[in-house]
Design an enzyme around this catalytic site. Structure first.
Site, PDB file in Angstrom:
ATOM      1  CD  GLU A 105      -0.254   5.560  -3.595  1.00 59.83           C
ATOM      2  OE1 GLU A 105       0.297   5.770  -2.502  1.00 59.83           O
ATOM      3  OE2 GLU A 105      -1.028   4.615  -3.805  1.00 59.83           O
ATOM      4  CG  ASP A 131      -7.820   4.303   0.753  1.00 60.78           C
ATOM      5  OD1 ASP A 131      -7.647   3.083   0.580  1.00 60.78           O
ATOM      6  OD2 ASP A 131      -7.039   5.018   1.394  1.00 60.78           O
ATOM      7  CG  ASP A 138      -2.026   0.897   1.243  1.00 59.97           C
ATOM      8  OD1 ASP A 138      -2.282   1.496   0.185  1.00 59.97           O
ATOM      9  OD2 ASP A 138      -2.702   1.036   2.278  1.00 59.97           O
TER      10      ASP A 138
END
Lengths: 933, 616
Positions: free
Chosen positions: A527, A600, A524
């Protein structure tokens, strides 16, 4: 799972927003740069077509079988700085330097265009970044050696062979590239710089007093190398719509125009990987991943354009008439591409069919990895399953309610202070034992491992990374220090292969204490998410391996991290165990390393709706193995939304329930018996279709054709399907229509023309090409089997897919007008790489002339290894066969059995509506035929 | 490949033979998965699906093909998703499992009958498992039996207390009426005096010098100013008369905390817990005294006749209690005997019993048990006795200011009028009498008005008003209490006065039934919820509308009640954000029905026991 804003001062405000106005989104627009706040975008976007002094082509030649030459800027004043667009005085020599280009052709209808600066006349030592490791290593082997160039009569141009029926044209003055069909008409398919918007800011030496810094909010980007952006226009001819360039949230399957006549001007589609808290369901804004690949589709052809560039990109889709409102172009979609840095390394895919384009793209960036079979089943996640007791209780409750699931997930709270590879030993004192208990039921576990490494000297990963100099550096050369879950954190530099290897080794059983063979990984925040960074990510002037600036690489950081993690799992299993790694960030090529999900999302009906076009666009751009959090991550879904989400999510290629830790528990049994039954049924549907899904994953792994497909991929000639964002195909045989509204009484389903359709609830047959209105049933969402197909199923439900291995199959045969049908079944051991050496079963079932035949389609060249299975077929369901058939005879053996009316599914209350061959009990691995009398 | 298959089938045959041998008593293949009582259904040659949808032949029974969607035809295979498989489990309880478990490679039935295709070999563990289950069951039954005895007493006591308080309430209401009348009379009288005085003053104005008149009026004013001083003084006087510890608690924790919702300053730190508990203990004792004859006796030894008869004398015990209490400040131990005297005997008996039967295993067993049983978090009998005390004897008034005040008054009031039935009359009589005297003594025709007479009237009026307001406050607290739902048999009546505590890591959870629940961490207290109601037929206490959670719901707590011999709060958990659950053991939740169910279960277990044992 996560939301950066939670730990900052912003929560209070956010909270107030949430409380007092549920309609007001928590998305903080001002925290992210708009095009107008981004100088390269702002400047490029305001240009009119052909307003720039053009480039012309010179010195065209064939070298090494490719076309190469120079692009010479027009002698007029053309380059201006982005800080001062009107500063004519800012002209310098670099603007006059020619660029080098190369055009290469690859097998299968692919044209590649590379444009870079000429290093021989470079004014600075800095070289533009060319992103390695994305293109398949064997791509070069598939390059066609062009034997000759020709010059079409009449114009200054060079033409060359591209593929059968296609040629490339290089126009010399002004510079333009056209891909077109050969023949007298020369119908264009794709063109580059047809609107003269090609611009290339060349690197140059900084002048006295010149300021290259850029500021956004409290962040300053030092931009040591100055402006270096690239922009150009690409036209898709013969196209009605364009698709792709994920990741964006939108209820629309096609990319809606962002500017042009008759269109409300919006932001361009932004490709910039960001951790966006509570992203909007309809916005061109960039979220977690970026794939700069756009496809077009129209009645005549499908084509694609891919720009290999990991810097921030902004893309406009231009409405007809944008260039000339008096003469709006028809049957063409123009697009405008802008990037902050990098080079032009672009691929044109000629099609002509939709699947051709997908295969062409896959031949450049790779096909999706073949997943382990368990990963195709249902995943249960929550932030957080708190401790071992909680895990045991959830696991037990699935059994108690006879709901299958395969994987239980642990989010960040399982760690010791967000130090990944560790366990909170108070909550998880016996991680191996816990995993073994799950494994004893054939279940797996996934733990989270994020890229931010806690800056804690007692944490061995941090200590090693610091000592070895493995962290990304900040602009001043120190280890970059940002804020994420653990607080002060650093990020390993995954661009460096040595560091990736180091990272991969962290997943060995020895290094990852408490891990077992049934444990897999979730990446997770890659980015990367940096809570205190500009736009919640890493500063663009951070420095990677080889002096590469983060701005040049940003969109690929998560890709490298995903790659390193997946390789870690491969290493862990000595190359014998297929990895499973879910990533949130992605780039072109991520499909080779695992699954991704849409991040999300929120527990509302809009987010349910947008999940379908989002996943479809991901599939079109290679990321087949993707899904959205079932139920929605933020907020509490009403129970009917949750049920509808399970019914839809059961068809996502990646099927996982997940929830934010502020939400109420929402495991499927918490909403009363009736709703438990509905969710169980939805999950059962997925489990019964596992053989079909696994076969589709195999197809994807070999061809790049996604599992979940837009209707037009299967029905390219049916215009009605082009922008259908609500329905989709699973493979080529199954059509599914979502139900996206609360209390929806009826559902309209468009059934594409050219086929008939069987409603899988009641076996009713419908003709294609009609918009069907059905009553919305609470039990399921509409699904149809296309006539002419055969779907393999397993109708016995177990605790997990593991226990289904030996269970018998059901074949559902939907006959078309000629009473024929075909389908495939692929089986392997579900976990190892033996299939690469031939250890698999691949059958094609063909029904024709009242006879069903199973033939082996595993090529003899597949390899030495074999895979065997004793599984049989227990039931064959025939849809669309005129009644009257009574008996079936199996050959070899002439074994006879009855045909009777049976239900379509073994669900209570199913009516006996379909002819069913009872217990043929033929082995799925064998050659056989079944004749109907 | 061929060889492999042969080997495979050989294995199967072998295993099948083994299986046959091992389970000779099991039904033939076609009767697999069918309960004995159901075998009759499958006797005929053509059998109906139980849902009536269709018929099937005997050959289709357990033939691995699902004909009936309800699973009738495949009780012994996994072919029907809706099917159920019956395992005999000789030596243990028979079990019905989902057909999805049949031949899935995992041993589900302890007799292994669900895995017969030879892929796995399941050993028969029924005897061991059955034995353990019987043991657990026995213990559970004992606990329920013992718990029911305690419960019965508690219910009896609660009923009496309830009636008593109802009687008290109606009596108080009567008294209120009378007292109101008296106060009214006094007020009238007072006004008349005032008027008379005024008249006299006016009259005298003409006769006397202005200075004299002014002096007089000043004196009166002074008198009036004294009233408020009276109020805070009185309670203290009376408390001292009653008992020191009552004053301690109520004075410190309650009266002066009026209006404060977060009494973080009085949350006991680890260090001070014992002492605090001790104080609480005394209060509860007194409190219990107010509700029970024993306590009343203790506080008001002279008073006897009116009360519900007391089975035991408590004077001596209460000294012992006191001794233990003080001792426990050092030892940290408290005994059951300290409160709930009449439970002591039972409790002890039970404990002895338990020890004799189970000894140390009890603890382990109850946990082991917890995995499968819905009585999941069984009360642990061996736990320290003083937990009960701590929990049960929380000063009920500590958090609830209103209530504290009223109970304060309650004590005050009762102590001043020791006998609530006969005594109260004399008390009232006395007042009436006094008032009468005062009024009569006052001579309106005497001029000038006797100032001492006048101040006497004022004083009587003040006294009576104060009494009235105390009375009213007691009435309102009693009515407040009595309007609660204490269960069908008023069995939860005693919960009203209790709080239960549970310490988990850094938190102390405090549950006060009918009032509120909180989570205490150091000096900060978080309200988990206010009392809402009982749910699920009195098996759950719901507290809702607690403090708001950031980005979440208002906090709430669900307390599941379990049968246990002692009162103990345990296993506080937060399965969803800010939605807490906890388990409270109490004999009140030991139910006859459940006991019968357990006994039946044991009987069933025992039935299959000898046969299986022989076989093994």
């Amino acid at each position: 799972m996560t939301s950066p804003v939670r730990r900052s001062a912003a929560p209070v405000l956010l909270f107030l927003l949430l409380v007092f106005s549920s309609s007001v989104s928590a998305w903080k627009k001002e925290e992210f740069r708009s095009c107008k706040q981004t100088p390269f975008c702002k400047r490029a976007r305001t240009r009119a077509p052909h307003s720039l002094p053009p480039f012309s082509v010179s010195d065209v030649s064939l070298s090494d079988g490719s076309v190469s030459g120079r692009l010479v800027p027009s002698p007029s004043i053309r380059q201006v700085t982005d800080e001062d667009p009107s500063a004519d005085a800012a002209v310098d020599d670099t603007a006059q330097r020619p660029l080098l280009f190369r055009l290469s052709v690859y097998h299968g209808g692919i044209l590649r265009l590379e444009i870079d600066e000429d290093p021989s006349s470079a004014p600075t030592p800095k070289r533009r970044f060319r992103l390695p490791d994305v293109l398949l290593p064997d791509l070069e082997d598939r390059r066609l050696w062009l034997p000759r160039l020709s010059s079409p009569s009449g114009v200054a141009a060079t033409s060359f062979y591209l593929a059968d029926g296609f040629e490339g044209i290089l126009r010399h003055d002004p510079f333009e590239i056209v891909v077109r069909r050969t023949g007298s008409e020369g119908e264009p398919v794709l063109s580059f710089n047809s609107h003269g918007l090609f611009d290339y800011e060349q690197l140059r030496a900084k002048k006295e007093g010149e300021d290259w810094e850029e500021s956004f909010r409290s962040h300053t980007d030092s931009r040591p190398h100055g402006p270096q952006s690239i922009s150009f226009d690409v036209s898709f001819h013969g196209a009605n719509f364009v698709y792709g360039i994920p990741e964006h949230a939108s209820p629309s399957l096609s990319l809606r125009p962002t500017r042009g006549s008759g269109v409300d001007e919006s932001e361009p589609y932004r490709l910039f990987n960001l951790d966006v808290f509570e992203y909007l369901h309809d916005s061109p804004f960039g979220i977690y991943g970026s794939i700069p690949f756009m496809l077009s589709h129209g009645t005549r052809s499908t084509s694609g354009f891919f720009w290999l560039n990991a810097a921030e990109m902004q893309i406009d889709v231009l409405a007809p008439g944008w260039d000339d409102s008096a003469a709006p172009n028809a049957g063409r979609v123009d697009s405008f591409w802008m990037s902050e840095a990098g080079v032009v390394d672009a691929f044109f895919f000629v099609g002509p069919g939709p699947k051709d384009v997908l295969k062409q793209y896959a031949s450049v960036t790779g096909t999706p990895a073949m997943p382990q079979e368990f990963a195709v089943a249902y995943h249960q996640c929550r932030w957080n399953y708190r401790d071992e007791e909680d895990v045991a209780a959830v696991d037990a409750a699935f059994d108690e309610h006879d709901i299958p699931y395969d994987v239980l997930w642990l989010d960040i709270e399982h760690t010791d202070g967000k130090r990944y590879f560790t366990w909170d030993r108070t909550l998880f004192p016996h991680p191996e034992e816990m995993q073994k208990k799950l494994a004893a039921k054939g279940r797996h576990m996934v733990t989270i491992v994020d890229p931010h490494i806690k800056r804690d000297d007692s944490f061995h990963v941090h200590k090693e990374a610091t000592e070895k100099g493995y962290y990304v550096k900040d602009a001043s050369g120190k280890d970059f220090d940002g804020w994420c879950w653990p607080g002060s954190s650093s990020y390993s530099d995954m661009l460096n292969p040595e560091i990736r290897e180091w990272w991969a080794d962290k997943f060995s059983y020895k290094n990852y204490v408490g891990s077992t063979a049934s444990l897999y990984i979730w990446n997770d925040m890659n980015e990367p998410s940096v809570f205190n960074g500009p736009e919640v990510t890493m500063p663009r002037d951070a420095i990677h391996h080889g002096e590469v600036e983060h701005r040049e690489l940003h969109n690929a950081y998560g890709y490298y991290f995903h790659m390193a993690t997946a390789n870690g799992l491969v290493k862990r299993g000595n190359g014998k165990d297929r990895p499973f790694v879910l990533s949130r960030a992605f780039f072109a090529g991520s499909q080779r390393y695992g699954a991704i999900w849409t991040g999300d999302n929120s527990a509302d009906w809009d987010h349910l709706r947008v999940s379908v076009p989002m996943i479809l666009n991901l599939g079109l751009t290679g990321m087949s193995f993707s899904g959205a959090d079932v139920g929605g991550f933020f907020g509490n879904p009403e129970v009917d939304l949750l049920v509808r989400w399970y019914q839809l999510g059961a068809y996502y290629p990646f099927f996982r329930g997940h929830a934010h830790h502020d939400t109420k528990r929402r495991e499927p049994w918490l909403f009363g018996e009736e709703n438990t039954a509905l969710m169980r049924e939805a999950i059962h549907i997925r489990y019964s279709l596992l053989p079909y899904y696994y076969t589709l994953f195999r197809e994807a792994a070999t061809s790049g054709i996604p599992i979940m497909r837009p209707l037009w991929l299967e029905f390219p000639a049916d215009k009605e399907t082009y922008d259908n964002s609500e329905a989709f195909m699973v493979g080529s045989s199954l059509l599914v229509q979502g139900v996206y509204e609360k209390n929806q009484k009826s559902v309209s389903v468009y059934l594409p023309s050219g086929a008939s359709w069987f409603n899988l609830r009641n076996g009713v047959k419908y003709d294609g090409g009609v918009l069907l209105k059905l009553d919305a049933s609470e039990d399921s969402i509409p699904s149809f089997q296309r006539a002419g197909t055969i779907i393999p199923r397993k109708d016995r439900f177990r605790r997990s897919s593991t226990q289904m291995v030996n269970d018998p199959y059901t074949l559902v045969i939907a006959l078309n007008g000629s009473l024929a049908a075909e389908g495939e079944l692929y089986i392997d051991d579900g976990e190892s790489y033996d299939f690469e050496k031939g250890a698999y079963i691949h059958r094609r079932f063909i029904f024709a002339n009242n006879k069903l035949t199973s033939i082996d389609i595993r090529p003899s060249t597949a390899g030495e290894k074999k895979f065997s299975s004793d599984c049989t077929i227990e039931r064959i369901i025939l849809l669309g066969l005129p009644s009257g058939a009574k008996k079936a005879v199996v050959a070899p053996g002439n074994h006879e059995m009855n045909i009777e009316l049976g239900p379509l599914t073994l669900r209570k209350g199913s009516k006996p509506i379909a002819l069913t061959i009872r217990k043929p009990n033929i082995r799925v691995a064998d050659d056989w035929s079944v004749r109907i009398f | 490949m061929g060889a492999l298959r042969i080997k495979f089938s050989v294995t199967i045959t072998c295993l099948f033979a083994l299986w046959i041998a091992g389970f000779a008593s099991l039904p033939a293949r076609e009767f697999l998965g069918i309960a004995p009582q159901d075998e009759g259904y499958y006797k005929s040659d053509v059998i109906k699906c139980k849902d009536g949808a269709k018929k099937f032949t005997k050959q289709q029974l357990n033939d691995e093909f699902c004909d009936c969607l309800d699973g009738t035809d495949e009780p012994g295979t996994s072919a029907c998703p809706e099917g159920k498989f019956y395992c005999r489990n000789s030596g243990h309880i028979p079990q019905i499992i989902f057909s999805s478990r049949v031949n899935d490679g995992l041993c589900d039935c302890c007799d292994g009958s669900d895995e017969y295709n030879g892929n796995v070999n399941c050993s028969n563990t029924c005897w061991e498992a059955g034995k353990a289950a019987r043991e657990r069951l026995k213990k559970k039954i004992e606990k329920h039996q013992d718990g029911l005895v305690i419960r019965k007493q508690e219910v009896e006591k609660a009923k009496q207390e309830f009636v008593k308080e109802e009687v008290e309430l109606s009596k108080l209401k009567n008294e209120e009426k009378i007292l109101k009348g008296l106060v009214e009379k006094l007020r009238e009288h007072k006004e008349r005096i005032k008027k008379a005085e005024e008249e006299e003053r006016l009259k005298k104005e003409k006769e006397e010098a202005q200075r004299v008149a002014e002096t007089k009026s000043n004196e009166q004013k002074q008198l009036l100013d004294e009233y408020p001083e009276d109020l805070p003084e009185r309670p203290h006087d009376k408390l001292e008369k009653t008992s020191q510890y009552v004053k301690d608690d109520h004075g410190d924790s309650i009266a002066y905390d009026h209006g404060s919702d977060h009494k973080s300053h009085e949350v006991p730190s680890d260090h001070s817990t014992n002492q605090h508990v001790l104080e609480d203990k005394d209060i509860t004792t007194v409190k219990a005294g107010a509700n029970e004859e024993t306590g009343t006796k203790e506080v008001h030894p002279d008073d006897a006749a009116d009360q519900v008869q007391s089975p035991e004398t408590t004077e001596g015990l209460s000294r012992e209690k006191l001794g233990r209490l003080v001792a426990s400040r050092w030892t940290g131990e408290l005994s059951d005997k300290q409160t709930k005297e009449h439970n002591d005997k039972n409790e002890e008996e039970k404990e002895n019993h338990d020890f004799a039967e189970s000894g140390e295993e009890e603890n382990y067993d109850s946990y082991y048990h917890s995995d499968t049983d819905d009585d999941r978090h069984q009360y642990d009998d061996e736990d320290d006795d003083n937990d009960f005390q701590d929990d049960a004897d929380e000063p009920y008034g500590k958090d609830e200011v209103e209530y504290d005040d009223s109970s304060y008054t309650d004590k005050d009031f009762t102590s001043e009028s020791p006998d609530t039935t006969t005594g109260s009359l004399s008390w009232l009589d006395k007042i009436q009498h006094t008032v009468q005297n005062v009024i009569q003594a006052f001579n309106f025709f005497r001029t000038p008005i006797d100032i001492s007479e006048s101040s006497r009237v004022n004083k009587e009026y003040d006294d009576a008003s104060l009494k009235l307001s105390k009375l009213q406050s007691r009435i309102s607290s009693l009515s407040e209490k009595l309007k609660h739902d204490f269960g069908k048999e008023k069995e939860f009546y005693s919960f009203y006065d209790q709080c239960f505590e549970y310490k988990q890591n850094k938190y102390v959870y405090k549950v006060c039934p009918f009032r509120k629940a909180s989570q205490v961490e150091g000096h900060s207290t978080t309200q988990l919820g206010r009392w809402a109601n009982f749910e699920e037929s009195y098996s759950v206490m719901q507290f809702s509308n607690g403090e708001k959670c950031w980005n979440g719901p208002d906090r709430s707590l669900k307390v599941r009640l379990r049968c246990g011999l002692k009162y103990e709060l345990a296993d506080v958990d937060e399965p969803s954000r800010c939605e807490y659950v906890a388990i409270l053991s109490t004999p009140i939740s030991c139910r006859e029905e459940k006991l019968k169910e357990l006994q039946q279960k044991l009987e069933d277990l025992n039935k299959s026991q000898p046969l299986a044992h022989d076989e093994l």
